[in-house]
Design a protein around this motif. Structure first.
Motif, PDB file in Angstrom:
ATOM      1  N   ASP A  29      51.080  21.176  43.091  1.00  0.00           N
ATOM      2  CA  ASP A  29      49.623  21.166  43.199  1.00  0.00           C
ATOM      3  C   ASP A  29      49.153  22.232  44.176  1.00  0.00           C
ATOM      4  N   VAL A  36      45.555  30.087  41.939  1.00  0.00           N
ATOM      5  CA  VAL A  36      44.233  30.153  41.330  1.00  0.00           C
ATOM      6  C   VAL A  36      43.242  30.847  42.277  1.00  0.00           C
TER       7      VAL A  36
ATOM      8  N   VAL C 120      45.200  36.468  35.152  1.00  0.00           N
ATOM      9  CA  VAL C 120      44.189  36.519  36.218  1.00  0.00           C
ATOM     10  C   VAL C 120      42.921  35.809  35.751  1.00  0.00           C
ATOM     11  N   GLY C 123      43.289  32.130  35.873  1.00  0.00           N
ATOM     12  CA  GLY C 123      43.187  31.659  37.249  1.00  0.00           C
ATOM     13  C   GLY C 123      41.745  31.658  37.736  1.00  0.00           C
ATOM     14  N   VAL C 124      41.021  32.733  37.452  1.00  0.00           N
ATOM     15  CA  VAL C 124      39.637  32.826  37.916  1.00  0.00           C
ATOM     16  C   VAL C 124      38.797  31.733  37.259  1.00  0.00           C
ATOM     17  N   LEU C 126      39.748  28.843  36.079  1.00  0.00           N
ATOM     18  CA  LEU C 126      40.090  27.536  36.654  1.00  0.00           C
ATOM     19  C   LEU C 126      39.534  27.414  38.063  1.00  0.00           C
ATOM     20  N   PHE C 127      39.623  28.515  38.812  1.00  0.00           N
ATOM     21  CA  PHE C 127      39.086  28.497  40.178  1.00  0.00           C
ATOM     22  C   PHE C 127      37.598  28.161  40.150  1.00  0.00           C
ATOM     23  N   LEU C 128      36.873  28.814  39.248  1.00  0.00           N
ATOM     24  CA  LEU C 128      35.419  28.622  39.202  1.00  0.00           C
ATOM     25  C   LEU C 128      35.046  27.219  38.734  1.00  0.00           C
ATOM     26  N   TYR C 131      38.087  24.456  41.261  1.00  0.00           N
ATOM     27  CA  TYR C 131      38.467  24.583  42.665  1.00  0.00           C
ATOM     28  C   TYR C 131      37.316  24.987  43.591  1.00  0.00           C
ATOM     29  N   LYS C 134      31.194  23.269  44.702  1.00  0.00           N
ATOM     30  CA  LYS C 134      30.138  23.249  43.686  1.00  0.00           C
ATOM     31  C   LYS C 134      29.012  24.255  43.956  1.00  0.00           C
ATOM     32  N   PHE C 140      29.836  32.737  42.701  1.00  0.00           N
ATOM     33  CA  PHE C 140      31.143  33.336  42.446  1.00  0.00           C
ATOM     34  C   PHE C 140      31.229  33.817  40.997  1.00  0.00           C
ATOM     35  N   TRP C 238      46.000  19.690  39.856  1.00  0.00           N
ATOM     36  CA  TRP C 238      46.684  20.553  38.906  1.00  0.00           C
ATOM     37  C   TRP C 238      47.075  19.774  37.647  1.00  0.00           C
TER      38      TRP C 238
END
Lengths: 303, 258, 341
Positions: A29, A36, C120, C123-124, C126-128, C131, C134, C140, C238
């Motif tokens: 995790d 990320v 990439v 990842g971006v 998923l980040f937005l 992660y 809010k 972002f 995750w």
């Protein structure tokens, strides 16, 4: 019935009230979180890098006295003089003509898709809008060249560029307008029909005004997108170092075309002009971008 | 392994909104506790705090203590993920993972814990599906997507999924409200079976259901819209439905308001 | 009663929503409607449908006109159009052009860009969606969208003048240490900058925002009940992504990547500026140079005067059109109803 559940299977003899998650799961995790977040940083690096490059290298040109008010007419390649107003004019007029043609068609096509379109034709249209959105700008330019210049015998001109830009703008305008129209609640339409107002007037007087600011936002984003297009100007219009006000005749500069032609200038002044024009172009695009996002703040449709 | 839950002076907030006020109650192991009350009284909110699912809503926070066999599940060192691992939940709408097969749905929780042994997974799968009264109906299509079952079957699949990880407590948030009467009956029978092994807390709109399945019933109410909900009383189900202490409970049960 | 319903059922089932209120203009039946209004309705309807048809026609016409202009040149072509690596149009009476190397360089550079950009972008996105706090998620996302607002000519300039020297050491290291892999051996250029490698990195940056935007949108639509189902089982953040977000959003992510691929295949000016021309055929090394369909056409644009040589470039444009058409159509099919735009 007996309850033979998973509970009957083995489990540790003693355990804390809440069970710990295993170390490997926690590691996974955390690794995912790091990767990320890292991806986001990687994405930001080129943006910052490009912007810093353009601003730092382009700023000197913007502060010169002639930059905004003169052309490059009569300026030698090695001279740090002249300006780009002829190119700014070209960029703006080409975008303006494209907008004037693309916006009504785009809005009408969106109205067709949302309000009238049913069956195979509507599905085909919707599909083709997506395809048009993916047509490379060089292909759009070649099409205009083949249809208008080769076959119809039209001369190369800024107007031809605008025609190619129309193709690039249309899908953006259509999709944005479509989205806004779909946000207009059906009860607004129904209450108008109930008053005996014909459908087309309902659309023009009630639906479109409700979706107006959102549509304008979409148009501004579309303009921002096409102003930096280089491929159409390379194919469809010649470069001019002097101002040309007539979009239907003769060579005309635009910021991308000026940058491209200065690329073959071996003098240091060429670099000065390239980055100056790049910064000018980014500033113009940002004005439209920021304008669009400011507008979209106020574009909420009453629920 | 069935555990006891104590709520002590629990207050629940969503941002500035005080959703539930001063709840004190005890959930008894190996029994069914039902929460009833009018819409907006906070019964589902209280249920979701028991496995910290309410944290999914931004700005939600809890004051007071929620003790699972004496351990506060809101202790700083306690992870919400670990809490949910211990306290299973069944939702109002059946929510199987649509792309996973029936079998994978049931053992999804076990796979998370790193169980890879196929034999063990198959065993648990069968046991859990039997436990959820679903085995006979799906044993021939364990490899078909879980989304292809009927609503009632999907809900029992979700129950099988929840019990496959051997939770200490099973929370059910109006598990029958989206189901037809026959499926509802099947689930109610199942609850009666499950309470031999598990501590069950169920939220329901349906008073008859609470009367049929539960051992103790808590009645939640709110004075007015915008005011916090609170627990009016909690007692043996029989007593609540025949001879409640509070007038408000009696009014609600006899249908005089709500 | 039930019989009548049964009789109606087969007819009304196949056609789509005949009872949607907006599809049948309610006032149609009003007897006292002014005739001008009815004319207005039909004129307006005609204009709207006409604009829709125009979009369909535009695509058909693009294909048609490119084909018309390409055919005479293809007839006069002395080389095999599909297998010849050369593209010589200097002598209008002796055309000999083929798209083999154009195709290879185009696909090679685009796929390389895709390989760099896809992880990439995932990842971006998923980040937005999962992660970022809010309140920061929207700004972002806007920052990443800004990447798409930078004109491609500026990416081209930055790519050759700033990025290329900066990543040349990496290219040199790969070439020296991993040169035994065909991707990293010395290519058909004497230098290690201005290669497909450099161009691919620039393209990756350019297609990152579109892949991210599409994926982000689809990930954000993951039904809450699926996320809650995973969380209630005690899944970590995750694991929730693995169990709910990715299965739901996979098709959107792939569709977004296809859109990005389409963008990379057709990118013109950045590639023209960054990737150097080479006199020898490509060797499947990342350190090759050469032309893509788009960059070749743009490089010759100033010489479009004689019809036959021009037609040769137009035939290359036609192939590019077909290529992007297929890729974009695939993207749409994969996405199903989840992606708009």
């Amino acid at each position: 019935m007996s309850t033979v559940t998973g509970a009957d299977l083995e489990r540790p003899a003693s355990e804390p009230p809440t069970r710990r998650i295993s170390l490997s799961r926690r590691i996974k995790d955390n690794v995912a979180t790091v990767l990320v977040s890292l991806a986001f940083l990687i994405a930001v690096v080129p943006l910052v890098w490009v912007l810093v490059t353009v601003v730092s290298r382009g700023a000197p040109a913007l502060f010169s006295a002639d930059w905004w008010g003169t052309s490059l007419s009569g300026i030698l390649p090695e001279e740090y003089e002249g300006g780009v107003y002829h190119a700014i004019y070209g960029t703006l007029i080409q975008a303006l003509i494209a907008t004037v043609i693309a916006v009504p068609i785009g809005i009408l096509a969106a109205i067709y898709l949302v309000e009238y379109g049913r069956g195979a034709l509507a599905r085909t249209t919707s599909f083709m809008v997506d395809i048009l959105a993916g047509v490379p700008s060089i292909v759009a330019a070649l099409f205009v060249f083949a249809a208008f210049i080769s076959i119809l015998g039209a001369p190369q001109s800024a107007f031809m560029v605008s025609l190619a830009l129309v193709l690039l703008m249309l899908p953006v305008v259509i999709r944005n307008t479509e989205e806004m129209l779909r946000l207009v609640p059906d009860r607004l339409r129904e209450s108008a029909y109930a008053l005996g107002i014909p459908k087309w007037k309902t659309i023009l007087r009630i639906v479109l005004p409700t979706a107006f600011s959102g549509t304008v936002t979409g148009v501004m984003l579309a303009i921002a997108r096409i102003m930096g297009e280089t491929a159409p100007v390379l194919v469809l219009v010649g470069y001019s170092r002097a101002i040309n006000y007539d979009p239907f005749q003769g060579n005309m500069a635009s910021l991308p075309l000026l940058m491209y032609s200065e690329l073959s200038n071996p003098e240091a002044a060429g670099q000065y002009r390239i980055w100056g024009a790049a910064l000018t172009l980014i500033i113009i695009i940002m004005i439209f971008q920021v304008g669009a996002s400011l507008l979209s703040r106020f574009s909420a449709i009453p629920k | 392994m069935a555990k006891r839950i104590d709520l002590k002076d629990v207050d629940i907030y969503y941002g500035a909104f005080h959703a539930v006020q001063n709840v004190n109650l005890t959930v008894i192991p190996r029994s069914v506790t039902a929460f009833i009350g009018p819409s907006g009284c906070g019964k589902s909110t209280v249920l979701r705090t028991l496995n910290r699912m309410h944290e999914e809503i931004a700005g939600a926070r809890v004051e007071g203590e929620i003790l699972l066999d004496g351990e506060n599940i809101y202790d700083r060192g306690t992870d919400a993920v670990a809490v949910r691992r211990t306290i299973g939940m069944v939702f109002q709408m059946p929510n199987p993972f649509p792309t996973m097969s029936v079998r994978d749905n049931v053992v999804a929780g076990l796979k998370l814990q790193g169980v890879r042994d196929k034999k063990k997974l198959d065993e648990v799968c069968e046991a859990s599906l039997r436990g959820a009264n679903l085995w006979k109906e799906v044993k021939d299509r364990l490899d078909k997507p879980g989304g292809g079952l009927s609503g009632g079957q999907q809900q029992r699949l979700c129950i099988a999924r929840a019990i496959a990880v051997q939770p200490d407590v099973l929370l059910m948030d109006e598990p029958c409200s989206a189901l037809d009467p026959i499926s509802t009956l099947a689930i109610e029978d199942l609850i009666a079976d499950l309470k031999k092994e598990y501590t069950i807390v169920i939220v329901t709109h349906n008073m008859q259901q609470a009367a049929r399945v539960s051992d103790q019933t808590g009645f939640f109410n709110l004075e007015a819209t915008g005011k916090p909900g609170h627990l009016v009383e909690i007692d043996d189900t029989e007593k609540i439905f025949s001879n409640p202490t509070q007038q408000a409970t009696e009014d609600y049960i006899s249908g005089r308001f709500g | 009663m039930s019989e009548r319903i049964e009789q109606r059922a087969p007819g009304s089932e196949g056609e789509e929503d005949p009872i949607v209120p907006s599809s049948s203009p309610v006032p149609e039946s009003t007897p006292r409607r002014a005739p001008s209004s009815r004319r207005g309705e039909s004129v307006f309807r005609f204009l709207a449908s006409g604009s829709g048809v125009l979009v369909v026609a535009a695509i058909a016409l693009i294909g048609l006109f490119l084909l018309i202009q390409a055919v005479p040149s293809l007839m006069a072509n002395n080389a095999n159009f599909f297998t010849s690596p050369e593209f010589s149009t200097g002598d209008a009476n002796n055309l000999s052009f083929g798209i083999r190397d154009l195709f290879l360089v185009t696909v090679f550079s685009s796929v390389f860009a895709l390989v760099l950009a896809m992880p990439v972008a995932l990842g971006v996105a998923l980040f937005l969606t999962n992660y970022a706090p809010k309140q920061l998620s929207r700004p972002f996302a806007y920052v990443v969208d800004l990447l798409a607002a930078v004109p491609s000519i500026i990416y081209g300039l930055w790519g050759i003048l700033v990025l290329a020297p900066a990543i040349e050491p990496i290219a040199r290291w790969l070439n020296t240490n991993l040169g035994w892999i065909f991707l990293f051996r010395t290519g058909n250029l004497p230098v290690l900058s201005g290669t497909i490698f450099t161009g691919g990195v620039v393209l990756a940056v350019m297609i990152l925002p579109i892949i991210t935007a599409v994926s982000r949108e689809v990930f954000a639509q993951t039904p809450r009940f699926q996320i809650e189902a995973a969380k209630a089982l005690g899944a970590t953040r995750w694991e929730v992504i693995r169990m709910a977000t990715l299965p739901y959003g996979r098709s959107g992510y792939i569709a977004g990547s296809m859109l990005g691929l389409g963008r990379a295949l057709g990118e013109t000016i950045a590639v023209l500026i960054v990737i150097r021309a080479s006199t020898s055929p490509m060797t499947f090394s990342l350190f090759d140079g050469g032309y893509t369909f788009a960059s070749l056409i743009a490089s010759a644009a100033s010489e479009f005067s004689q019809p036959l040589p021009t037609g040769a470039y137009i035939s290359a444009g036609l192939v590019l059109f077909v290529l992007t058409f297929v890729v974009n159509a695939l993207a749409r099919v994969i996405a199903g109803g989840k992606v708009n735009g």
